[in-house]
Design an enzyme around this catalytic site. Sequence first.
Site, short mmCIF file in Angstrom:
data_model
loop_
_atom_site.label_atom_id
_atom_site.label_comp_id
_atom_site.label_asym_id
_atom_site.label_seq_id
_atom_site.Cartn_x
_atom_site.Cartn_y
_atom_site.Cartn_z
N ASN A 113 -42.92 -23.24 -71.88
CA ASN A 113 -43.39 -23.17 -73.27
C ASN A 113 -42.86 -24.35 -74.07
O ASN A 113 -41.78 -24.86 -73.83
CB ASN A 113 -42.97 -21.83 -73.91
N PHE A 117 -40.79 -23.40 -82.23
CA PHE A 117 -40.36 -22.54 -83.35
C PHE A 117 -41.52 -22.21 -84.30
O PHE A 117 -41.42 -22.40 -85.52
CB PHE A 117 -39.22 -23.18 -84.16
N SER A 176 -33.11 -24.79 -78.09
CA SER A 176 -34.52 -24.92 -77.76
C SER A 176 -34.82 -26.38 -77.44
O SER A 176 -34.38 -27.28 -78.17
CB SER A 176 -35.41 -24.47 -78.92
N ASN A 178 -37.66 -27.72 -77.74
CA ASN A 178 -38.94 -28.08 -78.36
C ASN A 178 -38.85 -28.47 -79.83
O ASN A 178 -39.86 -28.62 -80.50
CB ASN A 178 -39.92 -26.91 -78.19
N THR A 179 -37.62 -28.57 -80.36
CA THR A 179 -37.44 -29.07 -81.72
C THR A 179 -36.62 -30.34 -81.61
O THR A 179 -35.46 -30.30 -81.18
CB THR A 179 -36.72 -28.02 -82.60
N LYS A 214 -26.34 -19.60 -78.76
CA LYS A 214 -27.18 -19.66 -77.55
C LYS A 214 -27.23 -21.09 -77.05
O LYS A 214 -27.59 -22.00 -77.79
CB LYS A 214 -28.58 -19.13 -77.85
N ASN A 243 -30.84 -20.76 -72.60
CA ASN A 243 -32.23 -20.96 -73.01
C ASN A 243 -33.04 -21.51 -71.83
O ASN A 243 -32.55 -21.58 -70.70
CB ASN A 243 -32.26 -21.93 -74.20
C1 LIG Z 1 -42.77 -18.16 -74.71
C2 LIG Z 1 -41.29 -18.24 -74.89
C3 LIG Z 1 -40.78 -18.41 -76.15
C4 LIG Z 1 -39.41 -18.48 -76.34
N1 LIG Z 1 -38.93 -18.61 -77.61
C5 LIG Z 1 -37.59 -18.59 -77.81
C6 LIG Z 1 -37.08 -18.66 -79.12
O1 LIG Z 1 -37.81 -18.70 -80.11
N2 LIG Z 1 -35.73 -18.69 -79.27
C7 LIG Z 1 -34.87 -18.63 -78.21
O2 LIG Z 1 -33.65 -18.63 -78.40
N3 LIG Z 1 -35.34 -18.54 -76.95
C8 LIG Z 1 -36.67 -18.53 -76.73
N4 LIG Z 1 -37.15 -18.44 -75.46
C9 LIG Z 1 -36.19 -18.41 -74.33
C10 LIG Z 1 -35.85 -16.99 -73.88
O3 LIG Z 1 -35.21 -16.27 -74.90
C11 LIG Z 1 -34.95 -17.03 -72.63
O4 LIG Z 1 -33.73 -17.66 -72.99
C12 LIG Z 1 -35.58 -17.78 -71.47
O5 LIG Z 1 -36.97 -17.55 -71.42
C13 LIG Z 1 -34.98 -17.38 -70.14
O6 LIG Z 1 -35.19 -16.01 -69.87
P1 LIG Z 1 -36.39 -15.46 -68.93
O7 LIG Z 1 -36.36 -16.28 -67.68
O8 LIG Z 1 -36.08 -14.02 -68.69
O9 LIG Z 1 -37.63 -15.65 -69.70
C14 LIG Z 1 -38.52 -18.38 -75.24
C15 LIG Z 1 -39.05 -18.21 -73.96
C16 LIG Z 1 -40.41 -18.13 -73.77
C17 LIG Z 1 -40.96 -17.95 -72.38
#
Ligand SMILES: Cc1cc2nc3c(=O)[nH]c(=O)nc-3n(C[C@H](O)[C@H](O)[C@H](O)COP(=O)(O)O)c2cc1C
Length: 363
Positions: A113, A117, A176, A178-179, A214, A243
């Site tokens: 992704n 934000f 993140s 992406n910022t 985080k 993350n």
């Molecule tokens: C579509 C998407 C959006 C995410 N948005 C955020 C976010 O806004 N803030 C954040 O701290 N982590 C975000 N994450 C990261 C997740 O919270 C997590 O740290 C990461 O996906 C690893 O866990 P997973 O493998 O179980 O998905 C996002 C992940 C995905 C897939």
Amino acid sequence: MADLYPILRPLLFRFPPESANVFCLSLLRCGVGRILTGGSAPDPPILNQRLWGLDFPNPIGLAAGCDKDAAAPDALLQLGFGFVETGTVTPRPQPGNPRPRLFRLDEDRAAVNRMGFNSGGLDLTVKRLARRHRAGGVVGVNLGKNRDSADAAADYREGITRAAALADYLVVNISSPNTPGLRALQGRAQLDALLRELVLARDATGMRVPLLLKIAPDLSAAEVRDIAEIVLANRIDGVIVANTTVARPGTLRSRHAGETGGLSGAPLFAASTALLAEFYRLTGGRLPLIGVGGVASAADAYAKIRAGASLVQLYTALAFEGPALIGRIKTGLVTLLRRDGFTAVRDAVGVAAHVPGASAAAG
Ligand SMILES: Cc1cc2nc3c(=O)[nH]c(=O)nc-3n(C[C@H](O)[C@H](O)[C@H](O)COP(=O)(O)O)c2cc1C
């Protein structure tokens, strides 16, 4: 109740992943979760835990990013999660990156992704959280900064000040990918100054809301050591590891593997769990850690706990497995804990992390 997700999934996967996520949240808001799960039964005492003065019925939580604007935290809790993290929310609303910005990597049980934000802003989150205040269950709020904001600290301060009374815990998300520039806040001098300021901002609210950090999985060994030291020095209450990653393991097979953004799901499991264990060693188990990255089974959740996680989060696996996964993980976790002679989940935390000087625990 029969698991209907295997029937629903092929239909959902016809839609772009972001639309599927929005659709599922809308269904949950309409109460479909309760119908699917029949309302979840109380969790067995072996899974209960008290951390930061909060009662967690079980250690499996929903990671940030699924419910960015706190649209359905209670419906998500009803699916059986022990806690739900909303956000990332930015102070002002912002659209995020252009679509498409979320890609499913089906063959790899993963996602990439670059949402950037996208956020309805603090006004919306605060309004929604105020409406459900004292509804029960643990709901954390993950805070970010606006893309065009020149003063990151001011953005996080605003988030803390406005959400402190409504959140069970707060997360400073500087990880993140992406910022632009965000991850640079993890550097030693910047992080120390930022956390010092944010702890003061939290204290000034008069609320004892736990403040968590985080972190990214893409850090050098020296950076990880610095962060552990700074977190302890500033008395941050907990750390979420980790993350999404900008790395691309050579094993990826999906056609979307080369998309720009953060990789989540199964390919993130090994690296994020190793980082978790390292962080647990560096902090000597002195503060609770939340392990996240690639959890898709009870064995995965148990491995995170043994590596040092007091709590575990997941997101990507939910899209592949559906909400019945939560119950499967909890049931499997109870079996694994009992097999190894544990009577409480907290006793298994960090047993595989090899903290120097610590005596070996059961298991
Ligand atoms: C579509 C998407 C959006 C995410 N948005 C955020 C976010 O806004 N803030 C954040 O701290 N982590 C975000 N994450 C990261 C997740 O919270 C997590 O740290 C990461 O996906 C690893 O866990 P997973 O493998 O179980 O998905 C996002 C992940 C995905 C897939």
